[in-house]
Design an enzyme around this catalytic site. Sequence first.
Site, PDB file in Angstrom:
ATOM      1  N   ASN A   1     -41.016  24.592 116.919  1.00  0.00           N
ATOM      2  CA  ASN A   1     -42.090  24.849 115.955  1.00  0.00           C
ATOM      3  C   ASN A   1     -43.079  23.685 115.927  1.00  0.00           C
ATOM      4  O   ASN A   1     -42.695  22.512 116.045  1.00  0.00           O
ATOM      5  CB  ASN A   1     -41.535  25.161 114.557  1.00  0.00           C
ATOM      6  CG  ASN A   1     -40.590  24.105 114.022  1.00  0.00           C
ATOM      7  OD1 ASN A   1     -39.891  23.430 114.776  1.00  0.00           O
ATOM      8  ND2 ASN A   1     -40.559  23.958 112.712  1.00  0.00           N
TER       9      ASN A   1
ATOM     10  N   GLU B   1     -46.109  22.379 113.541  1.00  0.00           N
ATOM     11  CA  GLU B   1     -46.730  22.594 112.231  1.00  0.00           C
ATOM     12  C   GLU B   1     -48.145  22.023 112.195  1.00  0.00           C
ATOM     13  O   GLU B   1     -48.612  21.375 113.137  1.00  0.00           O
ATOM     14  CB  GLU B   1     -45.828  21.989 111.148  1.00  0.00           C
ATOM     15  CG  GLU B   1     -44.476  22.688 111.119  1.00  0.00           C
ATOM     16  CD  GLU B   1     -43.622  22.316 109.925  1.00  0.00           C
ATOM     17  OE1 GLU B   1     -43.858  21.279 109.295  1.00  0.00           O
ATOM     18  OE2 GLU B   1     -42.677  23.093 109.631  1.00  0.00           O
TER      19      GLU B   1
ATOM     20  N   GLU C   1     -40.203  30.299 118.329  1.00  0.00           N
ATOM     21  CA  GLU C   1     -40.105  31.471 119.208  1.00  0.00           C
ATOM     22  C   GLU C   1     -41.461  31.798 119.815  1.00  0.00           C
ATOM     23  O   GLU C   1     -41.572  32.200 120.980  1.00  0.00           O
ATOM     24  CB  GLU C   1     -39.595  32.682 118.424  1.00  0.00           C
ATOM     25  CG  GLU C   1     -38.204  32.517 117.822  1.00  0.00           C
ATOM     26  CD  GLU C   1     -38.219  31.897 116.413  1.00  0.00           C
ATOM     27  OE1 GLU C   1     -39.121  31.102 116.108  1.00  0.00           O
ATOM     28  OE2 GLU C   1     -37.308  32.225 115.635  1.00  0.00           O
TER      29      GLU C   1
ATOM     30  N   CYS D   1     -38.188  34.852 112.170  1.00  0.00           N
ATOM     31  CA  CYS D   1     -38.961  35.494 111.102  1.00  0.00           C
ATOM     32  C   CYS D   1     -39.541  36.816 111.601  1.00  0.00           C
ATOM     33  O   CYS D   1     -39.480  37.133 112.795  1.00  0.00           O
ATOM     34  CB  CYS D   1     -40.067  34.557 110.621  1.00  0.00           C
ATOM     35  SG  CYS D   1     -41.508  34.491 111.707  1.00  0.00           S
TER      36      CYS D   1
ATOM     37  N   CYS E   1     -42.176  36.604 114.394  1.00  0.00           N
ATOM     38  CA  CYS E   1     -41.570  36.276 115.691  1.00  0.00           C
ATOM     39  C   CYS E   1     -40.872  37.490 116.304  1.00  0.00           C
ATOM     40  O   CYS E   1     -40.912  37.687 117.524  1.00  0.00           O
ATOM     41  CB  CYS E   1     -40.582  35.125 115.538  1.00  0.00           C
ATOM     42  SG  CYS E   1     -41.408  33.559 115.232  1.00  0.00           S
TER      43      CYS E   1
HETATM   44  N1  THU Z   1     -39.873  28.657 111.792  1.00  0.00           N
HETATM   45  C1  THU Z   1     -39.684  28.904 113.113  1.00  0.00           C
HETATM   46  O1  THU Z   1     -39.992  28.064 113.971  1.00  0.00           O
HETATM   47  N2  THU Z   1     -39.146  30.098 113.464  1.00  0.00           N
HETATM   48  C2  THU Z   1     -38.794  31.070 112.591  1.00  0.00           C
HETATM   49  O2  THU Z   1     -38.475  32.179 113.010  1.00  0.00           O
HETATM   50  C3  THU Z   1     -38.751  30.772 111.162  1.00  0.00           C
HETATM   51  C4  THU Z   1     -39.537  29.581 110.730  1.00  0.00           C
HETATM   52  C5  THU Z   1     -40.493  27.375 111.392  1.00  0.00           C
HETATM   53  C6  THU Z   1     -41.886  27.524 110.848  1.00  0.00           C
HETATM   54  C7  THU Z   1     -42.013  26.267 110.032  1.00  0.00           C
HETATM   55  O3  THU Z   1     -42.446  25.213 110.883  1.00  0.00           O
HETATM   56  C8  THU Z   1     -40.583  25.959 109.570  1.00  0.00           C
HETATM   57  O4  THU Z   1     -39.739  26.733 110.408  1.00  0.00           O
HETATM   58  C9  THU Z   1     -40.310  26.303 108.117  1.00  0.00           C
HETATM   59  O5  THU Z   1     -40.644  27.628 107.859  1.00  0.00           O
END
Ligand code: THU
Length: 142
Positions: free
Chosen positions: A50, A52, A63, A94, A97
């Site tokens: 991820n 941010e 993902e 999520c 994704c």
């Molecule tokens: N996040 C992911 O990388 N994948 C997911 O399927 C769920 C959430 C990340 C997004 C954000 O950077 C952190 O987790 C908190 O939500």
Amino acid sequence: MAAGSLSEIEIKDLAQKTLDARSLSYSPYSKFKVGAVLLTADGSYVEGANVENASYGACICAEQTAIVKAVTTGYKSFKAIGVASSAGTFTPPCGICRQVLREFAPNIEVYMFSENGAFVMDPLTTMLPRSFGPEDLSIVPE
Ligand code: THU
């Protein structure tokens, strides 16, 4: 959890690479590190994490990073994806994704790894039933 198509060795490799991919995370805001690794149809691995953003809505999930890396380096066919987070527990992808994965791999196996490499696996068909995909566009009237 369903029985998957990966061998024990493939699952072990995917677990290690997925847990390691968390270290690629840029997550100063949530401090929630997520790693995601795609296993391509030809046996290659593509890592993602991820990324941010100070504008929180612009955060990119692990993902999605993995899919974008894979597609833009020539891979569009996938057997499995591994997902792991710094929570160390089973972390499900999520909803967005799931939809992103569905575009390229409606039948992909989703392996969620905990800290010690234990996993649960769900096929994407179970995680995103009656999903919308490219073929549905053909029934949209002009
Ligand atoms: N996040 C992911 O990388 N994948 C997911 O399927 C769920 C959430 C990340 C997004 C954000 O950077 C952190 O987790 C908190 O939500």
